[in-house]
Design a protein around this motif. Structure first.
Motif, PDB file in Angstrom:
ATOM      1  N   PHE A  72       0.898  -1.109  -0.049  1.00 48.97           N
ATOM      2  CA  PHE A  72      -0.029   0.003  -0.025  1.00 48.97           C
ATOM      3  C   PHE A  72       0.822   1.115   0.081  1.00 48.97           C
ATOM      4  N   LEU A  73       1.880   1.175   0.364  1.00 47.49           N
ATOM      5  CA  LEU A  73       2.842   2.332   0.467  1.00 47.49           C
ATOM      6  C   LEU A  73       4.484   2.321   0.202  1.00 47.49           C
ATOM      7  N   GLU A  74       5.011   3.193  -0.438  1.00 44.81           N
ATOM      8  CA  GLU A  74       6.465   2.903  -0.568  1.00 44.81           C
ATOM      9  C   GLU A  74       7.067   4.055   0.453  1.00 44.81           C
ATOM     10  N   CYS A  86      10.022   9.420   3.537  1.00 48.86           N
ATOM     11  CA  CYS A  86       8.705   9.827   3.082  1.00 48.86           C
ATOM     12  C   CYS A  86       8.061   8.846   2.747  1.00 48.86           C
ATOM     13  N   LEU A  87       6.633   8.770   3.009  1.00 48.71           N
ATOM     14  CA  LEU A  87       5.820   7.832   2.569  1.00 48.71           C
ATOM     15  C   LEU A  87       4.786   8.301   1.455  1.00 48.71           C
ATOM     16  N   TYR A  88       4.930   7.223   0.517  1.00 51.16           N
ATOM     17  CA  TYR A  88       4.181   7.602  -0.954  1.00 51.16           C
ATOM     18  C   TYR A  88       3.200   6.432  -1.038  1.00 51.16           C
ATOM     19  N   PRO A  89       1.822   6.880  -1.729  1.00 47.76           N
ATOM     20  CA  PRO A  89       1.050   5.873  -1.933  1.00 47.76           C
ATOM     21  C   PRO A  89       1.180   4.887  -3.371  1.00 47.76           C
ATOM     22  N   THR A  90       0.879   3.573  -3.164  1.00 40.05           N
ATOM     23  CA  THR A  90       1.049   3.037  -4.219  1.00 40.05           C
ATOM     24  C   THR A  90      -0.248   2.994  -5.299  1.00 40.05           C
ATOM     25  N   GLU A  91      -0.374   2.549  -6.452  1.00 37.06           N
ATOM     26  CA  GLU A  91      -1.531   2.479  -7.019  1.00 37.06           C
ATOM     27  C   GLU A  91      -2.623   1.646  -6.209  1.00 37.06           C
ATOM     28  N   LYS A  92      -2.410   0.748  -5.415  1.00 39.73           N
ATOM     29  CA  LYS A  92      -3.161  -0.019  -4.651  1.00 39.73           C
ATOM     30  C   LYS A  92      -4.023   0.861  -3.460  1.00 39.73           C
ATOM     31  N   ALA A  93      -2.953   1.602  -2.799  1.00 39.13           N
ATOM     32  CA  ALA A  93      -3.306   2.689  -1.910  1.00 39.13           C
ATOM     33  C   ALA A  93      -4.468   3.397  -2.305  1.00 39.13           C
ATOM     34  N   VAL A  94      -4.211   4.109  -3.557  1.00 40.06           N
ATOM     35  CA  VAL A  94      -5.038   5.248  -4.332  1.00 40.06           C
ATOM     36  C   VAL A  94      -6.334   4.487  -4.368  1.00 40.06           C
ATOM     37  N   LYS A  95      -6.360   3.143  -4.919  1.00 37.97           N
ATOM     38  CA  LYS A  95      -7.610   2.659  -5.256  1.00 37.97           C
ATOM     39  C   LYS A  95      -8.400   2.247  -3.966  1.00 37.97           C
ATOM     40  N   ALA A  96      -7.646   1.874  -2.933  1.00 29.94           N
ATOM     41  CA  ALA A  96      -8.267   1.502  -1.803  1.00 29.94           C
ATOM     42  C   ALA A  96      -8.768   3.011  -0.948  1.00 29.94           C
TER      43      ALA A  96
END
Length: 151
Positions: A72-74, A86-96
């Motif tokens: 969910f994050l990088e 620093c924490l960044y969303p993955t595509e999976k997180a954006v959809k969730a």
């Protein structure tokens, strides 16, 4: 005692609902808020969650590690401060995040549905003040305990 009782009841049943609704996403009630915040603030640091959520840093570390493992994050090095990430969303997180926000909005509407718009605003404003008072009182207690320990 009434305050503690009803805050506890609301929290417990909300967590039960969120756990049930978030399970298909592979999430639980203690993880959803991180995903929403990381999607709103890509590049947020872990320390910022302590300020936002008033949660023990070790709990934040544990939750973020699980979310990273689940994809969910990088985490990326912080260019401004090499000691932090620093924490960044993955595509999976954006959809969730979209689904999470819909679930939370629907639950809020169900809980607050019997209140007028003015009552909702007033209730949330008062609840925030009570929550801030709880944070401050706990901070003062910890300061007093630490002062006694230094004697």
């Amino acid at each position: 005692m009434e305050l503690l009782k009803w805050v506890s009841v609301t929290d417990r049943y909300t967590k039960m609902h969120l756990d049930r609704m978030l399970e298909p996403l592979g999430l639980n009630s203690s993880q959803h808020m991180y995903i929403v915040r990381i999607c709103r603030e890509p590049g947020i640091t872990q320390d910022r969650f302590c300020q936002l959520f008033h949660i023990n840093p070790s709990n934040i570390t544990r939750s973020l590690a699980a979310l990273e493992k689940q994809g969910f994050l990088e985490k990326r090095a912080n260019e401004k401060d090499k000691r932090t990430c620093c924490l960044y969303p993955t595509e999976k997180a954006v959809k969730a995040s979209e689904r999470i926000q819909a679930i939370c909005a629907e639950w809020n509407d169900r809980l607050l549905g019997g209140l007028s718009e003015q009552e909702r605003e007033q209730f949330l404003q008062l609840l925030r003040r009570v929550g801030e008072a709880a944070v401050e009182q706990t901070r003062l207690e910890w300061e007093a305990l630490n002062e006694k320990g230094e004697d």
